[in-house]
Design a protein around this motif. Sequence first.
Motif, PDB file in Angstrom:
ATOM      1  N   MET A  19      58.798  45.105  55.887  1.00 48.11           N
ATOM      2  CA  MET A  19      57.596  44.262  56.001  1.00 48.11           C
ATOM      3  C   MET A  19      56.854  44.525  57.316  1.00 48.11           C
ATOM      4  O   MET A  19      55.673  44.190  57.461  1.00 48.11           O
ATOM      5  CB  MET A  19      58.048  42.797  55.947  1.00 48.11           C
ATOM      6  CG  MET A  19      56.963  41.792  56.079  1.00 48.11           C
ATOM      7  SD  MET A  19      56.224  41.504  54.482  1.00 48.11           S
ATOM      8  CE  MET A  19      55.010  40.304  54.972  1.00 48.11           C
ATOM      9  N   LEU A  65      55.294  46.820  60.636  1.00 48.90           N
ATOM     10  CA  LEU A  65      54.330  47.920  60.668  1.00 48.90           C
ATOM     11  C   LEU A  65      55.019  49.275  60.658  1.00 48.90           C
ATOM     12  O   LEU A  65      54.655  50.153  59.873  1.00 48.90           O
ATOM     13  CB  LEU A  65      53.441  47.781  61.917  1.00 48.90           C
ATOM     14  CG  LEU A  65      52.085  47.113  61.696  1.00 48.90           C
ATOM     15  CD1 LEU A  65      51.147  48.020  60.919  1.00 48.90           C
ATOM     16  CD2 LEU A  65      52.201  45.784  60.981  1.00 48.90           C
ATOM     17  N   VAL A  68      59.617  56.887  70.846  1.00 42.88           N
ATOM     18  CA  VAL A  68      58.348  57.548  70.561  1.00 42.88           C
ATOM     19  C   VAL A  68      57.873  58.330  71.787  1.00 42.88           C
ATOM     20  O   VAL A  68      58.141  57.946  72.919  1.00 42.88           O
ATOM     21  CB  VAL A  68      57.279  56.493  70.136  1.00 42.88           C
ATOM     22  CG1 VAL A  68      56.832  55.644  71.308  1.00 42.88           C
ATOM     23  CG2 VAL A  68      56.088  57.132  69.454  1.00 42.88           C
ATOM     24  N   GLN A  73      58.927  38.062  51.265  1.00 44.95           N
ATOM     25  CA  GLN A  73      58.574  39.381  51.804  1.00 44.95           C
ATOM     26  C   GLN A  73      58.825  40.473  50.762  1.00 44.95           C
ATOM     27  O   GLN A  73      58.080  41.450  50.686  1.00 44.95           O
ATOM     28  CB  GLN A  73      59.381  39.673  53.080  1.00 44.95           C
ATOM     29  CG  GLN A  73      59.044  38.760  54.241  1.00 44.95           C
ATOM     30  CD  GLN A  73      59.770  39.135  55.536  1.00 44.95           C
ATOM     31  OE1 GLN A  73      60.727  39.900  55.514  1.00 44.95           O
ATOM     32  NE2 GLN A  73      59.325  38.588  56.645  1.00 44.95           N
ATOM     33  N   LYS A 107      49.309  43.580  61.893  1.00 47.36           N
ATOM     34  CA  LYS A 107      49.166  43.617  63.346  1.00 47.36           C
ATOM     35  C   LYS A 107      48.289  42.490  63.880  1.00 47.36           C
ATOM     36  O   LYS A 107      47.337  42.075  63.218  1.00 47.36           O
ATOM     37  CB  LYS A 107      48.446  44.904  63.658  1.00 47.36           C
ATOM     38  CG  LYS A 107      48.881  45.938  64.531  1.00 47.36           C
ATOM     39  CD  LYS A 107      49.931  46.056  65.332  1.00 47.36           C
ATOM     40  CE  LYS A 107      50.784  46.910  65.996  1.00 47.36           C
ATOM     41  NZ  LYS A 107      52.160  46.637  65.791  1.00 47.36           N
ATOM     42  N   GLY A 144      57.564  36.802  60.069  1.00 43.24           N
ATOM     43  CA  GLY A 144      56.859  36.761  58.787  1.00 43.24           C
ATOM     44  C   GLY A 144      55.430  37.247  58.833  1.00 43.24           C
ATOM     45  O   GLY A 144      54.691  37.093  57.865  1.00 43.24           O
TER      46      GLY A 144
HETATM   47  N1  LIG Z   1      61.879  53.211  69.962  1.00 39.98           N
HETATM   48  C1  LIG Z   1      60.564  53.323  69.909  1.00 39.98           C
HETATM   49  O1  LIG Z   1      59.995  54.301  70.361  1.00 39.98           O
HETATM   50  C2  LIG Z   1      59.775  52.231  69.251  1.00 39.98           C
HETATM   51  C3  LIG Z   1      58.422  52.386  69.001  1.00 39.98           C
HETATM   52  C4  LIG Z   1      57.753  51.379  68.310  1.00 39.98           C
HETATM   53  C5  LIG Z   1      58.433  50.234  67.917  1.00 39.98           C
HETATM   54  N2  LIG Z   1      59.751  50.119  68.233  1.00 39.98           N
HETATM   55  C6  LIG Z   1      60.527  48.955  67.821  1.00 39.98           C
HETATM   56  O2  LIG Z   1      60.633  49.002  66.406  1.00 39.98           O
HETATM   57  C7  LIG Z   1      60.797  47.685  65.899  1.00 39.98           C
HETATM   58  C8  LIG Z   1      59.813  47.451  64.758  1.00 39.98           C
HETATM   59  O3  LIG Z   1      58.468  47.521  65.253  1.00 39.98           O
HETATM   60  P1  LIG Z   1      57.280  46.950  64.366  1.00 39.98           P
HETATM   61  O4  LIG Z   1      56.032  47.188  65.109  1.00 39.98           O
HETATM   62  O5  LIG Z   1      57.402  47.432  62.968  1.00 39.98           O
HETATM   63  O6  LIG Z   1      57.626  45.394  64.407  1.00 39.98           O
HETATM   64  P2  LIG Z   1      57.290  44.291  63.328  1.00 39.98           P
HETATM   65  O7  LIG Z   1      55.966  44.587  62.713  1.00 39.98           O
HETATM   66  O8  LIG Z   1      57.533  42.987  63.988  1.00 39.98           O
HETATM   67  O9  LIG Z   1      58.392  44.536  62.213  1.00 39.98           O
HETATM   68  C9  LIG Z   1      59.734  44.228  62.319  1.00 39.98           C
HETATM   69  C10 LIG Z   1      60.138  43.767  60.944  1.00 39.98           C
HETATM   70  O10 LIG Z   1      61.554  43.656  60.863  1.00 39.98           O
HETATM   71  C11 LIG Z   1      61.818  42.498  60.113  1.00 39.98           C
HETATM   72  N3  LIG Z   1      63.160  42.005  60.328  1.00 39.98           N
HETATM   73  C12 LIG Z   1      63.710  41.528  61.461  1.00 39.98           C
HETATM   74  N4  LIG Z   1      64.982  41.149  61.244  1.00 39.98           N
HETATM   75  C13 LIG Z   1      65.219  41.366  59.916  1.00 39.98           C
HETATM   76  C14 LIG Z   1      66.357  41.173  59.072  1.00 39.98           C
HETATM   77  N5  LIG Z   1      67.488  40.671  59.542  1.00 39.98           N
HETATM   78  N6  LIG Z   1      66.242  41.496  57.772  1.00 39.98           N
HETATM   79  C15 LIG Z   1      65.099  42.033  57.289  1.00 39.98           C
HETATM   80  N7  LIG Z   1      63.997  42.239  58.026  1.00 39.98           N
HETATM   81  C16 LIG Z   1      64.065  41.914  59.334  1.00 39.98           C
HETATM   82  C17 LIG Z   1      60.788  41.508  60.599  1.00 39.98           C
HETATM   83  O11 LIG Z   1      60.675  40.421  59.706  1.00 39.98           O
HETATM   84  P3  LIG Z   1      60.212  38.980  60.277  1.00 39.98           P
HETATM   85  O12 LIG Z   1      58.779  39.115  60.636  1.00 39.98           O
HETATM   86  O13 LIG Z   1      60.460  38.048  59.154  1.00 39.98           O
HETATM   87  O14 LIG Z   1      61.072  38.746  61.489  1.00 39.98           O
HETATM   88  C18 LIG Z   1      59.554  42.385  60.622  1.00 39.98           C
HETATM   89  O15 LIG Z   1      58.919  42.427  59.356  1.00 39.98           O
HETATM   90  C19 LIG Z   1      60.585  46.750  67.100  1.00 39.98           C
HETATM   91  O16 LIG Z   1      61.841  46.373  67.603  1.00 39.98           O
HETATM   92  C20 LIG Z   1      59.863  47.627  68.105  1.00 39.98           C
HETATM   93  O17 LIG Z   1      60.057  47.217  69.437  1.00 39.98           O
HETATM   94  C21 LIG Z   1      60.436  51.076  68.886  1.00 39.98           C
END
Ligand SMILES: NC(=O)c1ccc[n+]([C@@H]2O[C@H](COP(=O)([O-])OP(=O)(O)OC[C@H]3O[C@@H](n4cnc5c(N)ncnc54)[C@H](OP(=O)(O)O)[C@@H]3O)[C@@H](O)[C@H]2O)c1
Length: 295
Positions: free
Chosen positions: A148, A150, A243, A175, A290, A286
Amino acid sequence: MKAIQVTNYGGPEVAGVQSVDAPIKNKGEVLVRVVASSVNPVDIKHMTPGTVQEIEQFPMILGWDIAGVVMAGDKDSTFQTGDRVLALHPQGSWQQVVSVQENQLLKLPDDIDFIHGASIPLGAVTALQALRKLKIKQGETLLVTGAMGLVGGYAIELAKQAKISVAGLVRNKEQKKICEDLFDVRMYVSDESLPAFDTVFDTAGILDRAEILQSKGRLVTVSDDKVSPEVEERALWTEHNFVRTSQEDLQTIIALFSKGKLHSRIEAVYSMNEIQEALKHASQNGNNGKTIIVF
Ligand SMILES: NC(=O)c1ccc[n+]([C@@H]2O[C@H](COP(=O)([O-])OP(=O)(O)OC[C@H]3O[C@@H](n4cnc5c(N)ncnc54)[C@H](OP(=O)(O)O)[C@@H]3O)[C@@H](O)[C@H]2O)c1
């Protein structure tokens, strides 16, 4: 000019708009008037005490995504005054003017508006680079956790493009319905039992469920959490991927958006003066897209 500054660790209350000096453009950089940026989880982690994302010095300007207009480039620059541009810029995007390295910039196609443009760079480039790490072969299966979100959503769309057999994992039934409608692939809910997959791309920090990975499977995660010993033992390898800026990867991503093969989702748009509301909104569970800040 104005910037959003974070003055301490804490919640939305530590962020506010302040007057700051305009940046100085160094050689190889382009001055960009920021039209829109986004709130990414990394920004909220930076503000939260005790995470791996520490702040060296306050006040700090956060933000990784830029959609804006060129104010000035070098004489021989590819970018001319007035060009609409996009950048993955780690970090300091939350201000009205940023001096961006030319090799972080890309022209923003006319068919992508600034709001959608600002939602793309960090999330989509992260998805592309992490997915590539898995080196998925024909016939192998992939599970994307946090479908769900980004990064998860972009990963599913990219996997479909590459004809990979992909499924998603989400938090709850609501979701699941949204993601099935969005992506038209099999979705699982966190508390149900799942089959084992050849590869897992974790964006949700679900790193303790060994049963979802085939024996000798591969797992890449972009979360900051630790992979459990059970998963490590079962996997051929696991890797935390971080990244990196890449004009080429951003170009690949933008071409897919222009062809309608990737889609961004906007949950809410706030002005810079509403930064505290924007941060509050972005921190909620949820969200279906963005949170954008307009400057
Ligand atoms: N390493 C890197 O270079 C890098 C780069 C970019 C992003 N990231 C990391 O990647 C992660 C995702 O980024 P994003 O932008 O996609 O964030 P996001 O849009 O907040 O997406 C995270 C998703 O994970 C879901 N989630 C959390 N716990 C869950 C569970 N137990 N079961 C199922 N779904 C679950 C969330 O649902 P809910 O909304 O219901 O909580 C949300 O839909 C973040 O931790 C971010 O910091 C890392």
